[in-house]
Design a protein around this motif. Structure first.
Motif, PDB file in Angstrom:
ATOM      1  N   LEU A 129       0.841  -1.194   0.000  1.00  0.00           N
ATOM      2  CA  LEU A 129       0.000   0.000   0.000  1.00  0.00           C
ATOM      3  C   LEU A 129       0.871   1.236   0.000  1.00  0.00           C
ATOM      4  O   LEU A 129       1.710   1.421   0.889  1.00  0.00           O
ATOM      5  N   ASP A 133      -2.762   5.936  -1.174  1.00  0.00           N
ATOM      6  CA  ASP A 133      -3.525   4.862  -1.811  1.00  0.00           C
ATOM      7  C   ASP A 133      -4.588   4.352  -0.847  1.00  0.00           C
ATOM      8  O   ASP A 133      -4.616   4.704   0.330  1.00  0.00           O
ATOM      9  N   ASN A 134      -5.494   3.488  -1.340  1.00  0.00           N
ATOM     10  CA  ASN A 134      -6.500   2.873  -0.495  1.00  0.00           C
ATOM     11  C   ASN A 134      -6.650   1.410  -0.875  1.00  0.00           C
ATOM     12  O   ASN A 134      -6.249   0.976  -1.965  1.00  0.00           O
ATOM     13  N   LEU A 138      -6.216  -0.664  -4.571  1.00  0.00           N
ATOM     14  CA  LEU A 138      -5.149  -1.657  -4.684  1.00  0.00           C
ATOM     15  C   LEU A 138      -5.704  -3.008  -5.127  1.00  0.00           C
ATOM     16  O   LEU A 138      -5.113  -3.685  -5.981  1.00  0.00           O
TER      17      LEU A 138
END
Length: 489
Positions: A129, A133-134, A138
């Motif tokens: 990660l 980002d989340n 991903l």
């Protein structure tokens, strides 16, 4: 004269006539076989060159193979487009830039293409990660469906309200591809922290989240040793991280000059907060205790403690920080002292209410002691100036600055950046004019000393002593052990 003639005649009889001055007798080595046929055509030298060329051509005809034809030359075997694609996918640079994977191996003498390759029932992937980002994004990038990625992200956010930290490694298993071409999520596993494992597993009711706690030992880490050739490098050689070593030196600097008041036979002692999981991983925390036993000098022993809404270094008797003098506001020599002097611009003698430091333009200026910014801006002949108000009616000012980085009313700590050296106001060059005031009256900065005062008393002092005893018991088998140590001062 006659004797000379007889000698020359005898020499001529034995050795022949003497050579003519300036000329040399020619030999067969002087014959030029390599001739430029464009030079002197039809001359004797030109015909000699033609003869040489003819002889060379005849020799070549005698040794040439039969039949006489050009030697074969070509580019060799050419790779097909599929092989070129395979080489591209296996190269280092494309992999580093995120090229596609999963390409089929090109056929060769040892590999035969299949009409239909069997598909993997599941795919194991690994992802990390990134910052910003989340989890849902991903998972979608890894090949999961939008529905599964959203469900997994929702379950994780409910179990971890603080979210997943950037840099967390996530293991992902995707199942058999559906008729629509999308693989479902079978399992997600990652380490949410030093003491927590999180796993999502697909079942009959969809994805189910489970957590597993990991035993963690919160006992701080105590490190002791001899200073030797250098305090910083002795700390690093003992396993102290650069961050903890820097904090340790800054803590000692509030009491002593680390550069000149620490000897090779002194013994350093520090305690660092540390968490160690049963699986072997460890996580270093802040520095809790900083001490040094000096040969022939008073030892320094400080412990970090929260008082008055802020955390500070307190000496072990609870008296507070012992600051012998105010710290130098700039790293530079003193060029003009306190007292009466001849002013270089006004050209008459008057009181010089501070001291000047010969620092170069742009050098950082720091606070000499803790205080509050009472003024920051233009101050006439002082140019750009910062004034600080300290405890006990003390004050300090920093003049002729080129730039100010603090605002009026803000609180600053000793060593905090205030601005940069300049030559604003009545100034003949870049320098710092530094003044110290006691109850509004300028005093010699070199004579100022701060008297320490007791910061802890009563129950607060008792808690301080108890916490100190816990830290000093670490690594000391003779000291009594506390079954439930308090690690959160």
């Amino acid at each position: 004269m006659r004797a000379q003639w007889r000698n020359e005649a005898a020499f001529a009889v034995v050795n022949g006539p003497a050579p003519v001055f300036g000329r040399r007798r020619k030999s067969w080595r002087d014959i030029d076989l390599i001739v430029d046929l464009a030079d002197e055509p039809m001359s004797l030298r030109w015909w000699r060159g033609v003869a040489t060329l003819s002889l060379l051509c005849a020799a070549l005809a005698l040794i040439a193979p039969n039949p006489f034809e050009p030697l074969p030359a070509g580019l060799g075997d050419r790779i097909e487009a599929t092989e070129a694609e395979q080489f591209r996918e296996m190269a280092i640079a494309p992999l580093g830039s995120g090229s596609g994977t999963g390409g089929r191996m090109a056929s060769s003498a040892l590999v035969e293409p299949l009409a239909q390759a069997p598909e993997r029932p599941s795919i194991d992937l690994f992802a990390r990660l990134g910052a910003g980002d989340n989890i849902a994004a991903l998972l979608r990038r890894s090949g999961a469906s939008f529905a599964d990625a959203g469900t997994a992200a929702k379950l994780i956010s409910e179990a971890l309200p603080a979210g997943v930290a950037p840099g967390t490694s996530i293991a992902l298993t995707l199942g058999r591809r559906s008729p629509s071409g999308v693989r479902p999520i079978e399992r997600i596993a990652f380490r949410a922290g030093l003491d927590l494992n999180v796993a999502l597993t697909a079942g009959t009711d969809g994805l189910q989240l489970s957590t597993g706690r990991i035993a963690v030992d919160n006992t701080p880490l105590r490190i002791r040793g001899r200073v030797g050739d250098g305090l910083y490098w002795a700390l690093r050689a003992s396993g102290v991280s650069p961050q903890a070593a820097g904090d340790y030196l800054r803590a000692l600097a509030t009491q002593i000059d680390v550069g000149s008041q620490v000897g090779p036979n002194d013994q350093f002692d520090l305690v660092i907060a540390n968490r160690r999981a049963s699986t072997g991983e460890s996580q270093e925390g802040p520095l809790l205790y900083a001490g040094i036993d000096r040969a022939g000098a008073q030892p320094v022993r400080l412990m970090k403690w929260a008082i008055g809404g802020r955390t500070d270094w307190i000496d072990t008797n609870g008296a507070g920080r012992q600051v012998a003098t105010m710290a130098w506001p700039v790293s530079a020599p003193i060029t003009s002292g306190f007292g009466i002097r001849f002013h270089p611009i006004l050209h008459f003698a008057r009181m010089h209410k501070g001291i000047d430091f010969g620092a170069h333009y742009g050098a950082p200026i720091v606070a000499a002691a803790d205080g509050q910014v009472s003024r920051a801006g233009w101050a006439g002949g002082y140019g750009e100036q910062v004034r600080l108000a300290h405890a006990g009616g003390m004050g300090s000012s920093y003049s002729h600055m080129s730039r100010i980085v603090v605002a009026p009313g803000s609180f600053v700590r000793q060593g905090q950046l205030l601005g940069y050296v300049g030559t604003s106001g009545l100034s003949t060059g870049a320098h710092l004019h530094y003044e110290v005031y006691r109850n509004g009256v300028a005093v010699n900065p070199l004579s100022v000393r701060f008297a320490s005062q007791a910061l802890l008393a009563g129950e607060e002092l008792g808690r301080f002593k108890a916490r100190l005893a816990q830290l000093m018991a670490i690594g000391n088998p003779a000291a009594p052990k506390d079954d439930k140590p308090n690690h959160g001062a």
